[in-house]
Design a protein around this motif. Structure first.
Motif, PDB file in Angstrom:
ATOM      1  N   UNK A  80       5.116  24.502  -5.192  1.00  0.00           N
ATOM      2  CA  UNK A  80       6.540  24.524  -4.799  1.00  0.00           C
ATOM      3  C   UNK A  80       7.417  25.501  -5.788  1.00  0.00           C
ATOM      4  N   UNK A  81       7.146  25.657  -7.110  1.00  0.00           N
ATOM      5  CA  UNK A  81       7.588  26.284  -8.034  1.00  0.00           C
ATOM      6  C   UNK A  81       7.007  28.016  -7.828  1.00  0.00           C
ATOM      7  N   UNK A  82       5.946  28.045  -7.498  1.00  0.00           N
ATOM      8  CA  UNK A  82       5.298  29.259  -7.146  1.00  0.00           C
ATOM      9  C   UNK A  82       5.882  29.979  -5.946  1.00  0.00           C
ATOM     10  N   UNK A  83       6.225  29.323  -4.927  1.00  0.00           N
ATOM     11  CA  UNK A  83       6.725  29.733  -3.598  1.00  0.00           C
ATOM     12  C   UNK A  83       8.234  30.030  -3.903  1.00  0.00           C
ATOM     13  N   UNK A  84       8.698  29.430  -5.178  1.00  0.00           N
ATOM     14  CA  UNK A  84      10.239  29.693  -5.199  1.00  0.00           C
ATOM     15  C   UNK A  84      10.411  31.029  -6.162  1.00  0.00           C
ATOM     16  N   UNK A  85       9.547  30.901  -7.053  1.00  0.00           N
ATOM     17  CA  UNK A  85      10.005  32.092  -8.098  1.00  0.00           C
ATOM     18  C   UNK A  85       8.838  33.197  -8.181  1.00  0.00           C
ATOM     19  N   UNK A  86       8.193  33.102  -7.340  1.00  0.00           N
ATOM     20  CA  UNK A  86       6.715  34.158  -7.589  1.00  0.00           C
ATOM     21  C   UNK A  86       6.683  35.048  -6.432  1.00  0.00           C
ATOM     22  N   UNK A  87       6.670  36.245  -6.426  1.00  0.00           N
ATOM     23  CA  UNK A  87       6.381  37.050  -5.246  1.00  0.00           C
ATOM     24  C   UNK A  87       5.462  36.670  -4.199  1.00  0.00           C
ATOM     25  N   UNK A  88       5.959  36.380  -2.907  1.00  0.00           N
ATOM     26  CA  UNK A  88       4.894  36.015  -1.996  1.00  0.00           C
ATOM     27  C   UNK A  88       3.618  37.037  -1.958  1.00  0.00           C
ATOM     28  N   UNK A  89       3.636  38.395  -1.911  1.00  0.00           N
ATOM     29  CA  UNK A  89       2.641  39.090  -2.077  1.00  0.00           C
ATOM     30  C   UNK A  89       1.691  38.885  -2.931  1.00  0.00           C
ATOM     31  N   UNK A  90       1.886  37.996  -3.891  1.00  0.00           N
ATOM     32  CA  UNK A  90       1.105  37.631  -4.990  1.00  0.00           C
ATOM     33  C   UNK A  90       0.006  36.310  -4.258  1.00  0.00           C
ATOM     34  N   UNK A  91      -0.563  36.655  -3.588  1.00  0.00           N
ATOM     35  CA  UNK A  91      -1.465  35.552  -2.848  1.00  0.00           C
ATOM     36  C   UNK A  91      -2.128  34.987  -3.682  1.00  0.00           C
ATOM     37  N   UNK A  92      -2.574  33.767  -3.380  1.00  0.00           N
ATOM     38  CA  UNK A  92      -3.784  32.785  -4.238  1.00  0.00           C
ATOM     39  C   UNK A  92      -4.778  32.462  -3.155  1.00  0.00           C
ATOM     40  N   UNK A  93      -5.937  32.125  -3.803  1.00  0.00           N
ATOM     41  CA  UNK A  93      -7.208  31.468  -2.966  1.00  0.00           C
ATOM     42  C   UNK A  93      -6.841  30.400  -2.297  1.00  0.00           C
ATOM     43  N   UNK A  94      -7.486  30.036  -1.210  1.00  0.00           N
ATOM     44  CA  UNK A  94      -7.513  28.925  -0.505  1.00  0.00           C
ATOM     45  C   UNK A  94      -6.296  28.352  -0.117  1.00  0.00           C
ATOM     46  N   UNK A  95      -5.477  29.354   0.655  1.00  0.00           N
ATOM     47  CA  UNK A  95      -4.029  29.168   1.020  1.00  0.00           C
ATOM     48  C   UNK A  95      -3.818  27.662   1.815  1.00  0.00           C
ATOM     49  N   UNK A  96      -4.617  27.219   2.375  1.00  0.00           N
ATOM     50  CA  UNK A  96      -4.544  26.136   3.199  1.00  0.00           C
ATOM     51  C   UNK A  96      -4.514  24.866   2.047  1.00  0.00           C
ATOM     52  N   UNK A  97      -5.192  25.188   0.982  1.00  0.00           N
ATOM     53  CA  UNK A  97      -5.786  24.005   0.410  1.00  0.00           C
ATOM     54  C   UNK A  97      -6.111  24.588  -1.043  1.00  0.00           C
TER      55      UNK A  97
END
Length: 464
Positions: free
Chosen positions: A34-51
């Protein structure tokens, strides 16, 4: 913190300090996300988006999640000598406790590390410029090339990636061909990649003829540029392309390309950011694979990054005295580059590679990995090609071996399945259908067996 608190030792105990600051709080996965989605740019993707995985520590070739589940790490080429190697940690801690400042002061760590790096290089490659990332290194390398040649244009390879800064995105068709990136700039010329499985010339990857034919495509780019009145400053390429498809160029390719580029008044830049420091096993630098004792392939500039600091932001541009001399009319300074801590860590990484014989381990274990992976070709028709050298391997998944249609969804399913089995791999290439393996160099034959067994389960799970 207030100076009085330092004086009375309130935070002398690091563990206590962590419990009394935000650094010590352990968030749940949901809170972190939740903090990442709120404060970190969405283009900075992370592994295993669904889980997504929340990794909290690492040791050697293993990563551990918040519940202390252990995962075999097959992709972290940044942690070159293993996650949290004690010798690297100790070197960092020792130097950090003494001094960390910029390179405008004299310090022995800088000069001894530059000397040590230079000794690993062939020919006149002996002058080091320090940077912090592979992006910065490639940007500076092109600046050096333009300064030395008084030319502007750069030849790169199809689907290449050289960094995420404005100048390096312009040199990365892996990026600039995507929507929103603006396409290819006029000063950039893209040569077809020398890939023998999916490229325009197909066949035996050990074919000298293919090496010559692919090199001629670079010559054609030079000729077309000259017809437009443009002049070539440099040829920039990963000598073992990674994002472009995890493949090994055919023999003779670089030797001929370098000849054509130099005849055109340009210089040759080898991007070793992904594949240097012994990953290829037999060779400390991947460009060495393209030559032999009597006919060595030697770039004019080499860029280093990623594994150089085992996760610490450190990178270097190595070039010749002649090229460096032309750049002396400019003042070059990088605030964080070549600080004493970075150089101490660089030394420590080289120590570990030498003392633990990791280059030889990459050769031995890498050969075992390649052979075990090739054995799967008879069992699984979805595997179109297996290629690699040392601990640098690509397994290309296809829907049909004749058409070679990329198995994109299947590759994604394999990656997710293996994560659930605690083996971390990744997919790459322009179609994202290539399983790439670039593990820490402490990888073992037992780790290979674990990967192969789990990979077979993943392919069987596709129910083809």
């Amino acid at each position: 913190m207030p100076e009085t608190e330092v004086a009375n030792g309130k935070y002398a105990d690091a563990a206590k300090y962590l419990t009394e600051t935000s650094l010590g709080r352990r968030y749940s996965v949901e809170e972190t996300l939740a903090l990442r989605k709120k404060f970190v740019g969405k283009s900075m993707y992370y592994f295993y988006e669904d889980d997504p995985l929340k990794i909290v520590r690492g040791r050697a070739q293993y990563l551990y999640d918040k519940d202390d589940n252990r995962y075999l790490d097959c992709i972290n080429n940044v942690s070159h000598v293993g996650h949290c190697h004690p010798h690297v940690i100790e070197a960092s801690h020792k130097q950090m406790s003494q001094l960390n400042t910029n390179a405008r002061f004299l310090h022995d760590n800088l000069v001894t590390y530059a000397e040590r790096l230079a000794k690993t290089m062939p020919g006149d490659l002996s002058i080091c410029f320090f940077t912090c990332t592979g992006t910065e290194a490639n940007d500076l390398a092109v600046r050096l090339a333009r300064c030395y040649t008084n030319h502007n244009d750069v030849i790169v390879l199809e689907d290449a990636y050289h960094g995420n800064g404005s100048s390096t995105v312009e040199l990365s068709s892996y990026s600039f061909n995507k929507p929103g990136y603006g396409g290819k700039p006029e000063h950039v010329h893209v040569a077809k990649k020398p890939e023998c499985y999916r490229g325009i010339y197909r066949g035996n990857p050990n074919s000298n003829e293919l090496g010559i034919r692919y090199a001629e495509l670079v010559q054609e780019e030079i000729q077309m540029a000259h017809k437009k009145g443009q002049k070539i400053a440099a040829f920039l390429a990963e000598t073992m392309p990674s994002c472009a498809g995890q493949f090994i160029p055919p023999p003779g390719y670089l030797r001929n390309v370098y000849k054509y580029v130099r005849e055109a008044g340009g210089i040759c830049i080898a991007d070793e950011v992904q594949t240097g420091f012994g990953r290829m096993g037999k060779y400390f630098w991947s460009f060495e694979h393209q030559g032999n004792l009597s006919l060595r392939v030697i770039p004019d500039i080499v860029t280093l990054g990623k594994p150089i600091g085992n996760g610490h932001p450190l990178s270097v541009v190595v070039t010749t005295p002649a090229i460096a001399a032309k750049f002396e009319k400019f003042t070059y300074f990088n605030t964080f580059a070549a600080n004493p801590v970075s150089c101490a860590i660089g030394h420590a990484v080289l120590d570990v590679i030498e003392n633990e014989n990791l280059q030889k381990n990459a050769e031995t274990v890498g050969y075992y990995l390649l052979q075990r992976a090739k054995e799967l070709l008879d069992e699984f028709k979805i595997i179109g090609d297996v290629r690699g050298l040392g601990l640098f391997l690509g397994i290309e998944l296809v829907k049909d071996r004749k058409s070679r249609e990329p198995a994109v969804e299947e590759a994604a399913s394999v990656v997710d399945f293996m994560k659930e089995k605690h083996v971390l791999i990744a997919k790459d290439g322009p179609d994202r259908n290539i399983i790439k393996l670039k593990p820490p160099l402490c990888f073992t034959k037992a780790n290979v067996d674990t990967f192969i067994a789990t990979f077979k389960q993943a392919l069987n799970n596709l129910k083809l």
